[in-house]
Design a protein around this motif. Structure first.
Motif, PDB file in Angstrom:
ATOM      1  N   SER A 164       0.777  -1.020  -0.366  1.00  0.00           N
ATOM      2  CA  SER A 164       0.133   0.205   0.155  1.00  0.00           C
ATOM      3  C   SER A 164       0.380   1.016   0.037  1.00  0.00           C
ATOM      4  N   ILE A 165       0.961   1.918   0.911  1.00  0.00           N
ATOM      5  CA  ILE A 165       1.564   3.286   1.218  1.00  0.00           C
ATOM      6  C   ILE A 165       3.167   3.220   1.318  1.00  0.00           C
ATOM      7  N   GLY A 166       3.501   1.476   1.347  1.00  0.00           N
ATOM      8  CA  GLY A 166       4.751   1.983   1.194  1.00  0.00           C
ATOM      9  C   GLY A 166       5.270   1.723   0.075  1.00  0.00           C
ATOM     10  N   VAL A 167       4.983   1.272  -0.640  1.00  0.00           N
ATOM     11  CA  VAL A 167       5.394   1.951  -1.933  1.00  0.00           C
ATOM     12  C   VAL A 167       6.409   3.115  -2.380  1.00  0.00           C
ATOM     13  N   PRO A 168       5.159   3.673  -2.412  1.00  0.00           N
ATOM     14  CA  PRO A 168       5.409   5.260  -2.510  1.00  0.00           C
ATOM     15  C   PRO A 168       5.780   5.604  -1.501  1.00  0.00           C
ATOM     16  N   ILE A 169       6.087   5.136  -0.673  1.00  0.00           N
ATOM     17  CA  ILE A 169       7.241   5.430   0.669  1.00  0.00           C
ATOM     18  C   ILE A 169       8.731   4.811  -0.012  1.00  0.00           C
ATOM     19  N   LEU A 185      11.954  -3.976  -6.623  1.00  0.00           N
ATOM     20  CA  LEU A 185      10.821  -3.643  -6.259  1.00  0.00           C
ATOM     21  C   LEU A 185      10.324  -4.069  -6.177  1.00  0.00           C
ATOM     22  N   MET A 186       9.143  -4.588  -5.123  1.00  0.00           N
ATOM     23  CA  MET A 186       7.725  -5.464  -5.356  1.00  0.00           C
ATOM     24  C   MET A 186       6.875  -4.634  -4.608  1.00  0.00           C
ATOM     25  N   SER A 187       5.508  -4.377  -5.790  1.00  0.00           N
ATOM     26  CA  SER A 187       4.501  -3.309  -5.168  1.00  0.00           C
ATOM     27  C   SER A 187       3.266  -4.425  -4.978  1.00  0.00           C
ATOM     28  N   ILE A 188       2.945  -4.636  -3.777  1.00  0.00           N
ATOM     29  CA  ILE A 188       1.996  -5.202  -2.817  1.00  0.00           C
ATOM     30  C   ILE A 188       0.271  -4.310  -2.898  1.00  0.00           C
ATOM     31  N   SER A 189      -0.521  -4.675  -3.823  1.00  0.00           N
ATOM     32  CA  SER A 189      -1.220  -3.444  -3.172  1.00  0.00           C
ATOM     33  C   SER A 189      -0.992  -2.075  -3.558  1.00  0.00           C
ATOM     34  N   GLY A 190       0.006  -1.401  -4.630  1.00  0.00           N
ATOM     35  CA  GLY A 190       0.249   0.440  -3.754  1.00  0.00           C
ATOM     36  C   GLY A 190      -0.119   1.068  -5.267  1.00  0.00           C
ATOM     37  N   PHE A 191       0.220   2.209  -5.042  1.00  0.00           N
ATOM     38  CA  PHE A 191      -0.081   2.965  -5.982  1.00  0.00           C
ATOM     39  C   PHE A 191       0.990   4.251  -5.900  1.00  0.00           C
ATOM     40  N   VAL A 192       1.099   4.943  -6.678  1.00  0.00           N
ATOM     41  CA  VAL A 192       2.034   5.773  -7.755  1.00  0.00           C
ATOM     42  C   VAL A 192       1.898   7.144  -7.212  1.00  0.00           C
ATOM     43  N   ASN A 193      -0.050   7.074  -7.041  1.00  0.00           N
ATOM     44  CA  ASN A 193      -0.208   8.631  -6.629  1.00  0.00           C
ATOM     45  C   ASN A 193      -1.384   8.466  -5.975  1.00  0.00           C
ATOM     46  N   ASN A 194      -1.854  10.264  -4.992  1.00  0.00           N
ATOM     47  CA  ASN A 194      -3.131  10.175  -4.887  1.00  0.00           C
ATOM     48  C   ASN A 194      -3.003  11.436  -4.495  1.00  0.00           C
ATOM     49  N   THR A 195      -3.178  10.997  -6.099  1.00  0.00           N
ATOM     50  CA  THR A 195      -4.336  12.515  -7.064  1.00  0.00           C
ATOM     51  C   THR A 195      -5.683  12.220  -7.089  1.00  0.00           C
ATOM     52  N   ALA A 267       4.627   9.054 -10.706  1.00  0.00           N
ATOM     53  CA  ALA A 267       4.357   8.828 -11.899  1.00  0.00           C
ATOM     54  C   ALA A 267       5.887   8.897 -13.013  1.00  0.00           C
ATOM     55  N   GLU A 268       6.110  10.197 -12.574  1.00  0.00           N
ATOM     56  CA  GLU A 268       7.599  10.012 -13.672  1.00  0.00           C
ATOM     57  C   GLU A 268       8.224  10.182 -13.010  1.00  0.00           C
ATOM     58  N   PHE A 269       8.714   9.844 -11.765  1.00  0.00           N
ATOM     59  CA  PHE A 269      10.217   9.089 -11.554  1.00  0.00           C
ATOM     60  C   PHE A 269      10.113   7.313 -11.918  1.00  0.00           C
ATOM     61  N   TYR A 270       8.932   6.720 -11.567  1.00  0.00           N
ATOM     62  CA  TYR A 270       8.406   5.237 -11.340  1.00  0.00           C
ATOM     63  C   TYR A 270       8.988   4.930 -13.041  1.00  0.00           C
ATOM     64  N   SER A 271       8.783   5.816 -13.950  1.00  0.00           N
ATOM     65  CA  SER A 271       8.574   5.762 -15.338  1.00  0.00           C
ATOM     66  C   SER A 271       9.602   5.813 -15.902  1.00  0.00           C
ATOM     67  N   THR A 272      11.502   6.042 -14.769  1.00  0.00           N
ATOM     68  CA  THR A 272      12.360   6.154 -15.228  1.00  0.00           C
ATOM     69  C   THR A 272      13.365   4.562 -14.858  1.00  0.00           C
ATOM     70  N   ILE A 273      12.892   4.021 -13.734  1.00  0.00           N
ATOM     71  CA  ILE A 273      13.519   2.841 -13.504  1.00  0.00           C
ATOM     72  C   ILE A 273      13.126   1.948 -13.797  1.00  0.00           C
ATOM     73  N   SER A 274      14.469   1.447 -14.836  1.00  0.00           N
ATOM     74  CA  SER A 274      14.734  -0.101 -14.975  1.00  0.00           C
ATOM     75  C   SER A 274      14.599  -1.184 -14.233  1.00  0.00           C
ATOM     76  N   ILE A 275      15.039  -1.233 -13.214  1.00  0.00           N
ATOM     77  CA  ILE A 275      15.595  -2.389 -11.486  1.00  0.00           C
ATOM     78  C   ILE A 275      13.818  -3.710 -11.669  1.00  0.00           C
ATOM     79  N   PRO A 276      14.001  -4.802 -11.773  1.00  0.00           N
ATOM     80  CA  PRO A 276      12.944  -5.629 -11.391  1.00  0.00           C
ATOM     81  C   PRO A 276      12.280  -5.048 -11.259  1.00  0.00           C
ATOM     82  N   THR A 277      10.513  -4.787 -11.119  1.00  0.00           N
ATOM     83  CA  THR A 277       9.518  -4.627 -10.819  1.00  0.00           C
ATOM     84  C   THR A 277       8.674  -5.750 -10.063  1.00  0.00           C
ATOM     85  N   LEU A 278       7.928  -6.187  -9.032  1.00  0.00           N
ATOM     86  CA  LEU A 278       6.991  -6.998  -9.309  1.00  0.00           C
ATOM     87  C   LEU A 278       5.181  -6.430  -8.735  1.00  0.00           C
ATOM     88  N   HIS A 279       3.926  -6.289  -8.982  1.00  0.00           N
ATOM     89  CA  HIS A 279       3.267  -5.746  -8.917  1.00  0.00           C
ATOM     90  C   HIS A 279       2.428  -6.910  -8.464  1.00  0.00           C
TER      91      HIS A 279
END
Length: 334
Positions: A164-169, A185-195, A267-279
Motif C-alpha cells: 500500500s503506502i509502503g510502495v510510494p515511500i 522493487l515489489m509492489s503489493i497493492s501499491g499506488f503511485v500517486n494520490n491525486t 509516476a514520472e520517477f517510476y517510469s524512469t527506473i529499470s530495476i525488476p519490479t513485481l506488482h
C-alpha cells in the motif's frame, strides 16, 4: 419423543447456522522468540525508528515497508515463514508515528482554536508535517545507513517490498537517495500517486472523513479506522485480526493520519527506473482500484504483474501461501 424432536431441531438449527458462516481471514499466531534482533535508528528531527532484523546478512536483504495505519507486525505471515527467513536477510520497521517508533507532534493544538484542526494543518503543511513522504524516505535512509555500516552492502542485493503506502515511500526513497543501489522493487497493492481523492470513492469516503475528522472526535476516528479495515480484504477479517490492525492504528497521532491527504505523484520517477519490479494486485481491491493498479504497472520498464483472485487490499494475510511463494521466486531471480 419430545426430547428427540427438540434435540433434532437444535442440530438442524446448528447445521443451518454453520452452513451460512462467512469465510474469514484468520489471525495466525507466531512464536514470540524467533531470533530477531531489534534496535532503534535516529532519523531526521531526532526521531527514533524501531527496526527488527533476522536471517543471514550474507543473503539478499528484503526491507518490508507496511501500509497506512499499520505497524511492522502486519508482515508477520512473511516474517515467520521459515523458507523466506532461510533464504534471505529480513528487515522490517515501524514508521514514525506507528508501533514502537517515536510519534512527533506539531503545534496543531496551540494555534487559533477558532479554526478547525484540518484548516490549521493545511495552512501550515510545509512546517508542521512531521510525517511527510520525504521524512519517511529519510527514515528508510537512516535504516539502510545503519545496515551498511555493519554489512558490506557493496557485495549484496537489496530488495524493497512495500504494501500500500509502503510502495510510494519506497519509491520516494529511491528518488531522494539515488546513490544507494536498490536491486528490485515489489509492489503489493501499491499506488503511485494520490491525486484521485478518497472522496471520489463512495465506499471509502465516509470512513476516510471520520479518520481525519476536523475536531479529532475519537469516536469518529475509531469508526473510520474500523470502516477502512473492513474494506481491506475481500473476505472479512476475523474479529481477532481486525482487532490486531485496530490496535496498531489506535496509536497513530492526528498528524500522521492527516499526512495522507498531502498530494504527491511519483509516476514520472517510476517510469524512469529499470530495476525488476513485481506488482501484486488483488482483483477485488476496493482501496486501490484496478484502473489505478493497471496504470501504475504500465509505467514501469521492467515489470511483472500477478493477479490474485478473490483477494482485496491485504494479500499479506488473505493469500499468504501464494504471496510468500511469489516473494521467494521474485527475489531469488534478481
Amino acid at each position: 419423543m419430545k426430547l428427540f424432536k427438540l434435540f433434532s431441531g437444535f442440530i438442524f438449527a446448528f447445521l443451518t447456522v454453520s452452513a451460512v458462516t462467512v469465510a474469514q481471514v484468520p489471525l495466525y499466531t507466531f512464536p514470540a522468540d524467533d531470533g530477531s534482533k531489534n534496535y532503534y535508528v535516529t532519523s531526521e528531527n531526532g526521531v527514533n525508528i524501531f527496526v527488527e532484523e533476522k536471517g543471514d546478512p550474507k543473503n539478499p536483504t528484503i526491507i518490508f515497508s507496511s501500509g497506512f495505519l499499520t505497524s511492522r507486525i502486519s508482515w508477520d505471515p512473511q516474517w515467520f515463514d521459515p523458507e523466506i527467513c532461510e533464504k534471505f536477510h529480513l528487515v522490517r520497521y515501524d514508521y514514525r508515528g506507528m508501533g514502537n517508533s517515536d510519534k512527533p507532534n506539531t503545534n496543531l493544538y496551540s494555534t487559533d482554536l477558532n479554526d478547525d484542526i484540518f484548516t490549521r494543518y493545511m495552512s501550515n503543511i510545509d512546517n508542521s508535517n512531521s510525517y511527510s513522504l520525504d521524512l519517511h524516505a529519510a527514515d528508510l535512509f537512516a535504516l539502510i545507513s545503519k545496515l551498511s555500516s555493519e554489512y558490506d552492502f557493496k557485495e549484496k542485493k537489496i530488495v524493497l517490498v512495500g504494501w500500500s503506502i509502503g510502495v510510494p515511500i519506497s519509491l520516494n526513497f529511491m528518488k531522494n537517495y539515488p546513490d544507494i543501489m536498490i536491486h528490485g522493487l515489489m509492489s503489493i497493492s501499491g499506488f503511485v500517486n494520490n491525486t484521485r481523492k478518497a472522496a471520489d470513492n463512495d465506499k471509502i469516503a465516509p470512513f476516510f472523513q471520520d479518520l481525519i475528522d476536523p475536531q479529532d472526535d475519537w469516536f469518529k476516528v475509531v469508526s473510520g479506522m474500523d470502516g477502512i479495515f473492513s474494506l481491506n480484504s475481500y473476505k472479512p477479517f476475523s474479529d481477532e485480526l481486525k482487532l490486531l490492525f485496530l490496535g496498531s492504528a489506535a496509536v497513530a497521532p492526528l498528524e500522521y493520519r492527516l499526512s495522507v491527504i498531502t498530494p504527491f505523484s511519483l509516476a514520472e520517477f517510476y517510469s524512469t527506473i529499470s530495476i525488476p519490479t513485481l506488482h501484486i494486485i488483488g482483483e477485488n481491491d476496493i482501496i486501490v482500484d484496478m484502473g489505478h493498479s493497471l496504470y501504475f504497472a504500465s509505467l514501469g520498464q521492467n515489470v511483472e504483474t500477478i493477479f490474485y483472485k478473490e483477494v482485496g487490499h491485504c494479500p499479506l494475510w488473505e493469500n499468504i501461501k501464494d504471496l510468500n511463494k511469489d516473494i521467494i521466486n521474485f527475489v531469488s531471480k534478481i
